[in-house]
Design a protein around this motif. Sequence first.
Motif, PDB file in Angstrom:
ATOM      1  N   GLN A   1       0.837  -1.195   0.000  1.00  0.00           N
ATOM      2  CA  GLN A   1       0.000   0.000   0.000  1.00  0.00           C
ATOM      3  C   GLN A   1       0.879   1.255   0.000  1.00  0.00           C
ATOM      4  O   GLN A   1       0.629   2.196  -0.756  1.00  0.00           O
ATOM      5  N   GLU A   2       1.922   1.240   0.820  1.00  0.00           N
ATOM      6  CA  GLU A   2       2.829   2.382   0.921  1.00  0.00           C
ATOM      7  C   GLU A   2       3.509   2.675  -0.419  1.00  0.00           C
ATOM      8  O   GLU A   2       3.675   3.833  -0.802  1.00  0.00           O
ATOM      9  N   LEU A   3       3.907   1.622  -1.139  1.00  0.00           N
ATOM     10  CA  LEU A   3       4.611   1.793  -2.414  1.00  0.00           C
ATOM     11  C   LEU A   3       3.677   1.731  -3.623  1.00  0.00           C
ATOM     12  O   LEU A   3       4.133   1.737  -4.760  1.00  0.00           O
ATOM     13  N   ASN A   4       2.383   1.652  -3.362  1.00  0.00           N
ATOM     14  CA  ASN A   4       1.372   1.629  -4.416  1.00  0.00           C
ATOM     15  C   ASN A   4       1.570   0.456  -5.376  1.00  0.00           C
ATOM     16  O   ASN A   4       1.539   0.618  -6.589  1.00  0.00           O
ATOM     17  N   VAL A   5       1.792  -0.718  -4.803  1.00  0.00           N
ATOM     18  CA  VAL A   5       1.973  -1.942  -5.588  1.00  0.00           C
ATOM     19  C   VAL A   5       0.652  -2.702  -5.584  1.00  0.00           C
ATOM     20  O   VAL A   5       0.153  -3.073  -4.523  1.00  0.00           O
ATOM     21  N   HIS A   6       0.101  -2.914  -6.769  1.00  0.00           N
ATOM     22  CA  HIS A   6      -1.178  -3.619  -6.903  1.00  0.00           C
ATOM     23  C   HIS A   6      -1.008  -4.746  -7.923  1.00  0.00           C
ATOM     24  O   HIS A   6      -1.496  -4.669  -9.042  1.00  0.00           O
ATOM     25  N   ALA A   7      -0.305  -5.776  -7.525  1.00  0.00           N
ATOM     26  CA  ALA A   7      -0.066  -6.912  -8.435  1.00  0.00           C
ATOM     27  C   ALA A   7      -0.448  -8.186  -7.704  1.00  0.00           C
ATOM     28  O   ALA A   7       0.039  -8.440  -6.614  1.00  0.00           O
TER      29      ALA A   7
END
Length: 147
Positions: A108-114
């Motif tokens: 969430q902090e690094l905006n990773v949506h995989a």
Amino acid sequence: MGLFDSIKHAIFGDKGPLGSWDKNKGAAPAPAAPHAPAAPIAPHPQPAAAAPAPAAQAPVDVDVDVEQILTQKAAAYGKPNNWRTSIVDLLTLLGLDSSLQARKELAQELNVHAGADGSAEQNIALHKAVMQQLAANGGKVPASMLD
């Protein structure tokens, strides 16, 4: 402080504040101008001289060799560690929480949506995002870890 700040601090040490790594932190302050003697009194008004420009601070060498630091930590750790590709092993090597909840927060902090939370797809994307952020913050990271 977020988990990425903890990662950055564990690798970079005290190279800058945890929240915003300041590349000029630790630079020597500009030397003070020597005390100039008082100018003689002129009989006629003189145009004001331009103030000298302040000396620029020389940037501190900020290239932190991430691979070298982590390789040394892994050697000292004494256990097999696959930090080069595994986000769980990387976090473990740094003495940080590698639980699913911690990785969810890091994603969430690094905006990773995989992929789904905790999936191999998400973990690979998370490791890549961490390495990219380390590089963006002054870390020297091998290209193979950025692609």
